[in-house]
Design a protein around this motif. Structure first.
Motif, PDB file in Angstrom:
ATOM      1  N   PRO A  76       0.842  -1.189   0.000  1.00 42.98           N
ATOM      2  CA  PRO A  76       0.000   0.000   0.000  1.00 42.98           C
ATOM      3  C   PRO A  76       0.885   1.248   0.000  1.00 42.98           C
ATOM      4  O   PRO A  76       1.705   1.442   0.903  1.00 42.98           O
ATOM      5  N   LEU A  77       0.713   2.071  -1.005  1.00 43.47           N
ATOM      6  CA  LEU A  77       1.601   3.206  -1.246  1.00 43.47           C
ATOM      7  C   LEU A  77       1.695   4.154  -0.051  1.00 43.47           C
ATOM      8  O   LEU A  77       2.786   4.566   0.342  1.00 43.47           O
ATOM      9  N   LEU A  78       0.530   4.457   0.539  1.00 40.39           N
ATOM     10  CA  LEU A  78       0.551   5.454   1.607  1.00 40.39           C
ATOM     11  C   LEU A  78       1.339   4.968   2.815  1.00 40.39           C
ATOM     12  O   LEU A  78       2.029   5.738   3.464  1.00 40.39           O
ATOM     13  N   TYR A  79       1.260   3.659   3.093  1.00 41.61           N
ATOM     14  CA  TYR A  79       2.005   3.114   4.230  1.00 41.61           C
ATOM     15  C   TYR A  79       3.507   3.225   3.983  1.00 41.61           C
ATOM     16  O   TYR A  79       4.285   3.570   4.864  1.00 41.61           O
TER      17      TYR A  79
ATOM     18  N   PHE B 239      -1.227  16.094   4.352  1.00 39.47           N
ATOM     19  CA  PHE B 239      -2.317  16.250   5.317  1.00 39.47           C
ATOM     20  C   PHE B 239      -2.016  15.499   6.606  1.00 39.47           C
ATOM     21  O   PHE B 239      -2.238  16.020   7.699  1.00 39.47           O
ATOM     22  N   ILE B 240      -1.493  14.270   6.492  1.00 43.19           N
ATOM     23  CA  ILE B 240      -1.202  13.541   7.731  1.00 43.19           C
ATOM     24  C   ILE B 240       0.130  13.967   8.333  1.00 43.19           C
ATOM     25  O   ILE B 240       0.554  13.439   9.348  1.00 43.19           O
TER      26      ILE B 240
ATOM     27  N   LEU C 188      -7.035  -1.925  -3.080  1.00 46.05           N
ATOM     28  CA  LEU C 188      -5.850  -1.115  -2.833  1.00 46.05           C
ATOM     29  C   LEU C 188      -6.259   0.270  -2.345  1.00 46.05           C
ATOM     30  O   LEU C 188      -5.675   0.814  -1.414  1.00 46.05           O
ATOM     31  N   VAL C 189      -7.289   0.819  -2.993  1.00 45.42           N
ATOM     32  CA  VAL C 189      -7.778   2.136  -2.593  1.00 45.42           C
ATOM     33  C   VAL C 189      -8.298   2.091  -1.158  1.00 45.42           C
ATOM     34  O   VAL C 189      -8.023   2.971  -0.356  1.00 45.42           O
TER      35      VAL C 189
ATOM     36  N   PHE D 289      -7.377   0.055   1.238  1.00 51.66           N
ATOM     37  CA  PHE D 289      -6.305  -0.095   2.219  1.00 51.66           C
ATOM     38  C   PHE D 289      -5.528   1.193   2.404  1.00 51.66           C
ATOM     39  O   PHE D 289      -5.198   1.583   3.515  1.00 51.66           O
ATOM     40  N   SER D 290      -5.210   1.838   1.292  1.00 54.81           N
ATOM     41  CA  SER D 290      -4.500   3.104   1.410  1.00 54.81           C
ATOM     42  C   SER D 290      -5.394   4.149   2.047  1.00 54.81           C
ATOM     43  O   SER D 290      -4.967   4.935   2.877  1.00 54.81           O
TER      44      SER D 290
ATOM     45  N   SER E  86      -7.775   3.752   4.138  1.00 59.72           N
ATOM     46  CA  SER E  86      -8.103   3.572   5.545  1.00 59.72           C
ATOM     47  C   SER E  86      -7.110   4.320   6.434  1.00 59.72           C
ATOM     48  O   SER E  86      -7.471   4.815   7.496  1.00 59.72           O
ATOM     49  N   LEU E  87      -5.862   4.425   5.981  1.00 57.87           N
ATOM     50  CA  LEU E  87      -4.853   5.115   6.784  1.00 57.87           C
ATOM     51  C   LEU E  87      -5.314   6.526   7.111  1.00 57.87           C
ATOM     52  O   LEU E  87      -5.185   6.998   8.241  1.00 57.87           O
ATOM     53  N   ILE E  88      -5.847   7.202   6.091  1.00 56.73           N
ATOM     54  CA  ILE E  88      -6.201   8.602   6.253  1.00 56.73           C
ATOM     55  C   ILE E  88      -7.605   8.765   6.802  1.00 56.73           C
ATOM     56  O   ILE E  88      -7.861   9.593   7.669  1.00 56.73           O
TER      57      ILE E  88
END
Lengths: 348, 282
Positions: free
Chosen positions: A153-156, A247-248, B216-217, B219-220, B222-224
């Motif tokens: 997951p890219l954001l992680y 933002f985070i 994928l969307v 999972f990513s 959920s972080l935000i």
């Protein structure tokens, strides 16, 4: 009389059609673009935004008389008002002018989006075309890399990097581009695999063209139009990712305004200053929307398969290519990646 | 090391370095970490001073609640919209769905979440502004939980709903012109039966592939979204660990979310074979 008029119209249309058929790809694309109001509007909006972003320091000094860091505690939490130019979008908890910060944020967002997409395009095109052309071991490595990166997951991942390093705009853009080339590479690879079997590539090989020349002069020009479309969509996606990471709190750091970190700030004063939350979000939304619309419009203008009109569309370039049509939309480049299941994958 | 207010002797430092395994060369540290991860041992959290694994296991169900609910909503809303767009091609409904698709892609999810909190939480007070339960209530999956779920699920589903109809529309239009659909029509089947039994069944095959992207969307996202809605899930845990520089927890968060993503890819492939039995033959 009426019939005459109709015949005349049909004749002009035929003429126009003929002129277009003789025009080259790029001129034809321009012809189509000029007749596509949605794309033109989107292009105008983006153009204005780029000019405003570039002129942000000048506007800040000469018109708003504020820089993005000027604080004015006495007029903090000012609601948006037309009293003075710098109060058009109100002020935050430190009395900083939101409109000036929004303009400076546009510089960061647009720079990261465009530079990142350029990086992604260069890496993706390089990896995809070479993998598709040479096949073999190198192809395996590229496919493996794309599949692996795709399941993180890219954001992680960006979160980890954000913890370890403080990201300035330039490295951040390169980083985002360095992680965002997967869809582009996959598409370039698929196209190259089918193009390398074409007669003209074979002809080039028989007269002794080097692989580099074949790739640069004969294969890349054929996939470049759709690469530009993917690039446009990528710019939009990167702007979204940048704003989310900022933002985070792990992207662009606070003294420098970005649309993402302006929203971090705004989210802490939801009750007291709800007006802070609208402008940066709307800015991201409008920018990304316009980029997607431009991407859509460019695809329609550049896709040779759509040129002859929708009915007489030639058969797909190879099996499973159909899936490639789902270009538009946010997760499109990833859609292409996952669209491989029935696609030109494997060597058999 | 700790602001000087704790008297740390050199011996303490050496002991601490030893206990954290920092004296080993980097490759050895990494090999040890991989070995431990293979045994599902991510070490102790610096911040909570508890095994990372148990912290994560507490949070995974919370995250799955959002993802599963969002998946259900996406399917329940997205598939009918896609069919509608294809069957009523060129009408207002079709255009509306297209505008919604493009818009839904372009809107930043977290901003949508913030707007939801601001409009329905802070101003209208219809929905809670965050968290999983009202204070003092913890009843598992009850009305209170559903009420708290609505905000995050609505926001996350928007992304999926923007994706699905567009794909499905293309597929339905392609399938509907096939010979077997004409055959079904000519033998006098009802329109609903044709759509459900012949068109949808075939149009869904490529759509199942797109679930990889949608997951994928999720999972990513959920972080935000978990941060925006203050939802105590895996995403927020990882995020807070990142803020606290709690490295073992961040590493574990990334590994676990990747594993969950890969597992959902596998499930997608299983579903693919289920929707399209021809896959098994190949």
């Amino acid at each position: 009389m009426a019939t005459d008029a109709v015949t005349a119209t049909v004749a002009t249309l035929r003429q126009r059609e003929a002129r277009r058929a003789s025009a080259g790809l790029w001129r034809d694309a321009l012809w189509r673009l000029r007749r596509d109001p949605t794309t033109l509007i989107a292009l105008t909006v983006i153009g204005v935004m780029v000019i405003l972003a570039l002129a942000a320091p000048l506007l800040g000094d000469g018109f708003f008389h504020k820089t993005e860091r000027d604080q004015d505690i006495l007029s903090n939490y000012t609601k948006p008002t037309f009293a003075q130019p710098w109060l058009w979008l109100g002020t935050d908890e430190l009395g900083r002018s939101q409109i000036v910060r929004l303009l400076f944020g546009a510089r960061v967002s647009l720079f990261i989006g465009s530079f990142g997409a350029l990086t992604a395009l260069v890496i993706g095109l390089g990896m995809g075309v070479t993998a598709g052309y040479f096949r073999g071991r190198w192809d395996d490595i590229v496919v493996w890399l794309v599949t692996t990166l795709n399941s993180v997951p890219l954001l992680y991942l960006l979160l980890i990097i954000g913890v370890l390093f403080r990201l300035e705009p330039l490295p951040f853009a390169v980083l985002l581009g360095g992680l965002g080339w997967l869809g582009i590479a996959n598409y370039a690879r698929g196209q190259t695999i089918s193009l390398r079997e074409r007669e003209y590539v074979l002809a080039g090989r028989t007269v002794g063209c080097t692989p580099v020349r074949l790739m640069v002069r004969h294969i890349v020009p054929n996939i470049l139009p759709l690469m530009i479309v993917l690039g446009m969509i990528e710019v939009g996606q990167l702007i979204l990712t940048e704003s989310a990471i900022s933002f985070i709190g792990f992207g662009i750091q606070p003294p420098t305004p970005s649309w993402g970190n302006m929203l971090t700030n705004a989210s802490q004063y939801l009750g007291k200053a709800p007006y802070l939350i609208y402008p940066p979000g709307v800015a991201v939304f409008v920018t990304v929307l316009c980029l997607y619309l431009i991407g859509d419009g460019l695809r329609d203008a550049l896709d040779p398969r759509l040129r002859a009109g929708s009915e007489s569309r030639p058969e797909g370039r190879d099996g499973g290519d159909r899936r490639g049509q789902g270009l538009a939309g946010g997760t499109a480049s990833q859609g292409l990646v996952h669209g491989r299941a029935g696609g030109p994958h494997g060597r058999g | 090391m700790l602001g000087g207010q704790y008297d740390i002797t050199p011996e303490d430092r050496i002991a601490l370095r030893e206990s954290l395994g920092l004296n080993d060369p980097l490759p050895v540290q990494f090999a040890k970490w991989v070995w431990n991860v293979a045994h599902l041992d991510f070490g102790n959290s610096f911040y909570y001073q508890r095994p990372v694994m148990s912290l994560i296991l507490e949070r995974v169900p919370n995250s799955l609640q959002i993802s599963l609910a969002a998946l259900i909503v996406t399917i329940a809303v997205g598939i009918p919209l896609g069919i509608l767009a294809a069957l009523r091609r060129g009408t207002l409904a079709d255009h509306g769905i297209r505008v919604f698709s493009v818009g839904g892609h372009a809107i930043p999810q977290f901003w949508l979440g913030l707007m939801f909190v601001l409009t329905f939480g802070v101003q209208a007070r219809w929905f809670p502004i965050g968290s999983m339960n009202a204070v003092g209530i913890d009843c598992g999956l009850c009305w209170d939980r559903l009420w708290h779920l609505m905000g995050p699920v609505a926001v996350i589903s928007i992304a999926g709903i923007a994706n699905l109809p567009r794909l499905l529309r293309t597929e339905v239009l392609e399938v509907i012109s096939q010979d077997y659909v004409r055959t079904a029509r000519s033998k006098g089947l009802k329109e609903q039966a044709i759509i459900a039994g012949h068109v949808l069944r075939n149009a869904l095959i490529p759509v199942v592939t797109s679930f990889g992207t949608i997951l994928l969307v999720f999972f990513s996202g959920s972080l935000i979204i978990e941060r925006v809605f203050n939802w105590p899930g895996l995403g927020r845990l990882t995020f807070e660990a990142a803020v606290n520089k709690d490295y073992p927890l961040v590493q574990a968060g990334v590994v676990i979310s990747s594993v969950l993503l890969i597992v959902s890819y596998i499930l997608r492939d299983v579903a693919y074979a289920w929707v399209d039995p021809r896959i098994k033959v190949r």
